[in-house]
Design a protein around this motif. Structure first.
Motif, PDB file in Angstrom:
ATOM      1  N   ARG A   1       0.888  -1.174   0.415  1.00 47.48           N
ATOM      2  CA  ARG A   1       0.467  -0.072   0.118  1.00 47.48           C
ATOM      3  C   ARG A   1       0.763   1.193   0.127  1.00 47.48           C
ATOM      4  NH1 ARG A   1      -4.139   0.082   4.739  1.00 47.48           N
ATOM      5  NH2 ARG A   1      -4.654  -2.007   3.537  1.00 47.48           N
TER       6      ARG A   1
ATOM      7  N   VAL B   1      -2.653  -1.430 -10.147  1.00 51.93           N
ATOM      8  CA  VAL B   1      -3.267  -3.840  -9.453  1.00 51.93           C
ATOM      9  C   VAL B   1      -2.981  -4.140 -10.766  1.00 51.93           C
ATOM     10  CG1 VAL B   1      -5.358  -4.724  -9.639  1.00 51.93           C
ATOM     11  CG2 VAL B   1      -5.279  -2.926  -8.507  1.00 51.93           C
TER      12      VAL B   1
ATOM     13  N   GLN C   1      -6.782  -9.335  -2.168  1.00 50.08           N
ATOM     14  CA  GLN C   1      -7.968  -9.307  -1.374  1.00 50.08           C
ATOM     15  C   GLN C   1      -8.082  -8.057  -1.718  1.00 50.08           C
ATOM     16  OE1 GLN C   1      -9.151 -12.134   1.860  1.00 50.08           O
ATOM     17  NE2 GLN C   1      -9.653 -13.187   0.524  1.00 50.08           N
ATOM     18  N   GLN C   2      -7.062  -7.030  -0.775  1.00 52.20           N
ATOM     19  CA  GLN C   2      -6.158  -5.714  -0.190  1.00 52.20           C
ATOM     20  C   GLN C   2      -6.858  -5.055  -2.388  1.00 52.20           C
ATOM     21  OE1 GLN C   2      -6.234  -4.395   2.194  1.00 52.20           O
ATOM     22  NE2 GLN C   2      -6.195  -2.171   1.650  1.00 52.20           N
ATOM     23  N   ALA C   3      -6.249  -5.593  -2.977  1.00 48.28           N
ATOM     24  CA  ALA C   3      -6.396  -4.772  -3.846  1.00 48.28           C
ATOM     25  C   ALA C   3      -8.317  -5.270  -4.974  1.00 48.28           C
ATOM     26  CB  ALA C   3      -5.294  -5.712  -4.728  1.00 48.28           C
ATOM     27  N   GLY C   4      -8.756  -5.434  -4.573  1.00 49.25           N
ATOM     28  CA  GLY C   4      -9.998  -5.791  -4.854  1.00 49.25           C
ATOM     29  C   GLY C   4     -10.720  -7.002  -5.859  1.00 49.25           C
ATOM     30  N   LEU C   5      -9.186  -8.003  -5.582  1.00 53.32           N
ATOM     31  CA  LEU C   5      -9.695  -8.932  -6.605  1.00 53.32           C
ATOM     32  C   LEU C   5     -10.661 -10.053  -5.617  1.00 53.32           C
ATOM     33  CD1 LEU C   5      -5.812  -9.394  -7.678  1.00 53.32           C
ATOM     34  CD2 LEU C   5      -7.539  -8.420  -8.762  1.00 53.32           C
ATOM     35  N   ASP C   6     -11.253 -10.514  -7.172  1.00 52.24           N
ATOM     36  CA  ASP C   6     -12.348 -11.743  -6.760  1.00 52.24           C
ATOM     37  C   ASP C   6     -11.324 -13.356  -6.297  1.00 52.24           C
ATOM     38  OD1 ASP C   6     -13.567 -14.401  -7.320  1.00 52.24           O
ATOM     39  OD2 ASP C   6     -15.510 -12.907  -7.835  1.00 52.24           O
TER      40      ASP C   6
END
Length: 425
Positions: free
Chosen positions: A306, A312, A348-353
């Motif tokens: 971060r 991403v 998960q922190q990066a918003g990936l499924d």
């Protein structure tokens, strides 16, 4: 200091030639000593707790099913059927090899078993028909890793357990990537065969297809039973693995009569030895994963990334490079157990499924299995077929490029993996 213990120490121990489970246990014990926050008996609890999983039971069962199918004549009948269907196109024998490996993967999920089973049956014919020794062995080596991607996949099961995701959803997500790999390889083989002037085989004839279908009927029914039962909600992936074992045994012994009950028992014993080796690694990795989570290293990595303000796409590129390198020296199950506790929180922190990320991990590790110089399938092919490793390194390069292109598509176009899930979710 924690990053050195959990990152540099395992690499150093591997470089010294220690077995994977010894490396994991050493790193766990030293890490526990550094943290000093838990008793040593916690390692024992974590090890046995990692084996206490119903989904994990699918791994030895699918390995056993694949071994029975390989030695019981099912693989040979699959090759005959696929060849009867594609005989009239350029590179038909190479395409039949890819198609047979794909179907075999839908029944076993074991890459090395696929290389051994399909390779031993197709290599003599490939050489006789002008494909050349190096190209033939390279094709078999690269095709074998389709079994890692096409469900039911043992690495997918391991990832689902480690990341606490649905095995069935991962299987759904692997359908399109697996077919995409098979179609791309088949296209390349056809173009190369045309350029090399390899004559097409005999065109399909209904009499030949009918005869091959009659001989392979029980073999073709196996993936339909296994996958149809899973996707139809009739049974779980673990139960499907048990059904696959029973089905393969009954067909091989009672229908095809290619195995005796004594031979079946010997196959089971051989499989038990292999499963024992895998489960030791799983137990050690469970303790290592528990300690990583307890130490807070994943949270530290998330904060570090971060702080870099990494987009991403760049994060995915870095993760792909790490997975390819690790996958070239570790088997997929061991690599997944080692890296999932570290990479999943970052994803998960990066918003990936998490399901999409599981396919990214799986495809990377599949490529690592034939990535020079240490890919497991390279050594398996060298041992099975006697092809020198330098020749294999050159021979797999075109296939490696194709796989990397597909990896890029799967990584940056999530719909390839997530669209089939709409049928299940």
């Amino acid at each position: 200091m924690a990053l050195l213990i959990f990152g540099a120490l395992p690499v150093a121990l591997l470089a010294l030639g220690l077995p994977i489970f010894v490396m994991l246990l050493c790193a766990t014990v030293l890490g526990l000593g550094y943290l000093g926050e838990a008793p040593i008996r916690a390692v024992h609890t974590a090890m046995f707790g990692s084996l206490d999983s119903f989904a994990l039971l699918a791994v030895p069962l699918f390995i056993l099913a694949g071994d029975i199918m390989a030695r019981g004549g099912i693989a040979q009948r699959l090759i005959n059927l696929v060849l009867s269907l594609v005989g009239g196109i350029p590179g038909s024998l190479g395409v039949a090899t890819i198609g047979s490996a794909s179907i075999f993967g839908a029944m076993s999920g074991s890459s090395v078993a696929c290389v051994a089973a399909i390779g031993k049956l197709t290599l003599p014919s490939l050489e006789r028909n002008g494909y050349g020794r190096t190209h033939s062995v390279s094709l078999i080596t690269a095709t074998g890793v389709i079994d890692v991607i096409i469900p039911p996949s043992i690495p997918m099961i391991i990832y689902a357990i480690a990341a606490q995701q649905s095995v069935t959803e991962l299987f759904f997500a692997g359908i399109v990537p697996g077919l995409l790999v098979a179609a791309t390889l088949a296209g390349y083989v056809m173009l190369r065969a045309r350029r090399m002037g390899i004559p097409a085989g005999a065109p399909p004839r209904w009499a030949v297809i009918r005869e091959a279908s009659r001989g392979a009927g029980w073999a073709v029914a196996a993936p339909a039973v296994i996958l149809g039962g899973i996707y139809g909600g009739v049974f779980t992936p673990t139960e499907a693995a048990g059904i696959a074992c029973i089905y393969a045994a009954l067909v091989s012994v009672l229908v095809y009569r290619s195995l005796s009950w004594g031979q079946l028992w010997q196959i089971t014993l051989d499989c038990a030895v292999l499963v024992g080796q895998i489960m030791i690694v799983v137990a050690a990795a469970g303790a290592y994963s528990w300690l990583i989570t307890t130490s807070g290293v994943p949270a530290q990595l998330i904060e570090a990334i971060r702080g870099q303000d990494m987009p991403v796409w760049l994060l995915l590129l870095v993760i792909n490079l790490v997975l390819l390198l690790v996958g070239s020296v570790l088997e997929p199950p061991a690599a997944i157990l080692l890296l999932t506790p570290l990479l999943t929180p970052i994803a998960q922190q990066a918003g990936l499924d998490p399901i999409h990320f599981g396919l990214v991990v799986t495809v990377n590790l599949a490529i690592g299995m034939f990535l020079p110089p240490f890919g497991l399938n390279l050594f398996a092919s060298h041992a099975l077929f006697g092809t020198p490793l330098p020749q294999l390194y050159r021979g797999v390069l075109p296939f490696l490029v194709l796989y990397l292109i597909i990896l890029g598509l799967i990584t940056y176009v999530p719909a390839i993996t997530l669209a089939p899930l709409a049928l299940y979710r």
